[in-house]
Design an enzyme around this catalytic site. Sequence first.
Site, short mmCIF file in Angstrom:
data_model
loop_
_atom_site.label_atom_id
_atom_site.label_comp_id
_atom_site.label_asym_id
_atom_site.label_seq_id
_atom_site.Cartn_x
_atom_site.Cartn_y
_atom_site.Cartn_z
N PRO A 21 -6.26 -10.76 17.83
CA PRO A 21 -6.86 -11.38 19.51
C PRO A 21 -8.39 -10.92 19.00
O PRO A 21 -9.08 -11.61 19.75
CB PRO A 21 -6.73 -9.54 19.81
CG PRO A 21 -5.61 -9.11 19.00
CD PRO A 21 -5.16 -9.13 17.51
N HIS A 28 0.96 -1.51 0.16
CA HIS A 28 -0.02 0.35 0.30
C HIS A 28 0.57 0.95 -0.33
O HIS A 28 0.33 2.59 -0.04
CB HIS A 28 -0.80 -0.17 1.05
CG HIS A 28 -1.96 -0.85 0.99
ND1 HIS A 28 -2.71 -1.34 2.22
CD2 HIS A 28 -2.06 -1.93 -0.15
CE1 HIS A 28 -3.34 -2.38 2.16
NE2 HIS A 28 -3.44 -3.17 -0.08
N1 APR Z 1 -1.69 -7.71 17.54
C1 APR Z 1 -2.38 -7.95 16.48
N2 APR Z 1 -3.39 -7.91 16.18
C2 APR Z 1 -4.13 -6.71 15.77
C3 APR Z 1 -3.54 -6.51 17.28
C4 APR Z 1 -2.75 -6.67 17.95
N3 APR Z 1 -1.38 -6.29 18.81
N4 APR Z 1 -4.46 -4.82 17.66
C5 APR Z 1 -5.63 -4.98 17.18
N5 APR Z 1 -5.15 -6.36 15.81
C6 APR Z 1 -6.26 -6.78 14.99
C7 APR Z 1 -7.29 -6.09 15.21
O1 APR Z 1 -8.35 -7.32 15.19
C8 APR Z 1 -7.79 -6.21 13.73
O2 APR Z 1 -8.63 -7.50 13.64
O3 APR Z 1 -5.52 -5.94 13.48
C9 APR Z 1 -6.41 -5.67 12.92
C10 APR Z 1 -6.37 -4.28 12.02
O4 APR Z 1 -6.91 -3.83 10.88
P1 APR Z 1 -7.90 -2.62 10.47
O5 APR Z 1 -7.52 -1.68 11.12
O6 APR Z 1 -8.39 -2.72 9.56
O7 APR Z 1 -6.00 -2.75 9.62
P2 APR Z 1 -5.89 -3.30 7.98
O8 APR Z 1 -6.09 -4.99 8.00
O9 APR Z 1 -4.02 -3.72 7.95
O10 APR Z 1 -5.83 -2.33 6.80
C11 APR Z 1 -5.84 -3.54 5.47
O11 APR Z 1 -7.28 -0.60 5.06
O12 APR Z 1 -7.91 1.33 5.69
C12 APR Z 1 -7.07 0.47 4.41
O13 APR Z 1 -4.67 0.93 3.66
C13 APR Z 1 -5.14 0.99 4.66
O14 APR Z 1 -3.37 -1.25 5.03
C14 APR Z 1 -5.27 -0.63 5.13
C15 APR Z 1 -5.80 -2.21 4.93
#
Ligand code: APR
Length: 261
Positions: free
Chosen positions: A211, A115
């Site tokens: 989690p 990204h």
């Molecule tokens: N360790 C592991 N996982 C975790 C932790 C932690 N300490 N804290 C939160 N999480 C998990 C949450 O449960 C959730 O499933 O991380 C995930 C974060 O999800 P999102 O906020 O949706 O982020 P992501 O999956 O990276 O988003 C994908 O979406 O907004 C766009 O471009 C942006 O790259 C991003 C893409």
Amino acid sequence: MKELAEILLKAESVVAVTGAGVSAESGVPTFRGPDGYWRSHRAEELATAEAFQRNPQLVWEWYNERRLAIAAKEPNPAHRILAGWEKRLPGFHLITQNVDGLHQRAGSRNVIALHGDIWEMRCGTENVTMRNEETPLRVIPPRCQRCGALLRPNVVWFGEALPQAALHRAEKLAETCDALLVIGTSAIVYPAAALPMLAKRRGAVVIEINPDETPLSAQADYRLRGKAGEILSAIDRAIHARSPRCARQEPAKVVGQRRKT
Ligand code: APR
């Protein structure tokens, strides 16, 4: 953990796919978590090409805010362990959705940033990318030094295609790996979210670390519920215990019914 250490040490190729959850323990907000960016901000106003066209000032103010916040954070154990595995587990590759650069600051060199990178800017006119780590930005919105055109963050916004070379490499790695770890992602944003299933269909072992439950959980071979820093630390300890010097084992053909190309 012993079993996972065995799998990772015997694998010829291990891929880790990471998301915002990996940086959560560094204090960087996720996107969809309780304090996630998309709970308090509207993606349509900040993370689309149309939003940038409409109001580049607003978009850059938000990226400036994020850059300032990220610059004040440090990589956490999850970042550092994955950087260590790059040296320790031959055939290890890291594919990230994160634009924060914390994997690279932890020492990961072999990173496919699907990204983009918040520390890069792109001139739309000349289509050149430049690194810029200025925090705070002196001029908002920043302009190209060469042609004066508006610069944009070199990240992938909603509705935009991913960098093809990076995506192609990521898909190839997913198709040919023996084990794929999915760490800290809600697994709902495509095409990144398709990588684990690509690997699974080719016989790889899929390990989810999160989690919370995600749409991928039911397909994962291992679901490790907890924080990335803690769980990766436990796996890393098991790897160290299993092979203090990580003497590279002869790959045994035990990991999934992989068809050797
Ligand atoms: N360790 C592991 N996982 C975790 C932790 C932690 N300490 N804290 C939160 N999480 C998990 C949450 O449960 C959730 O499933 O991380 C995930 C974060 O999800 P999102 O906020 O949706 O982020 P992501 O999956 O990276 O988003 C994908 O979406 O907004 C766009 O471009 C942006 O790259 C991003 C893409």
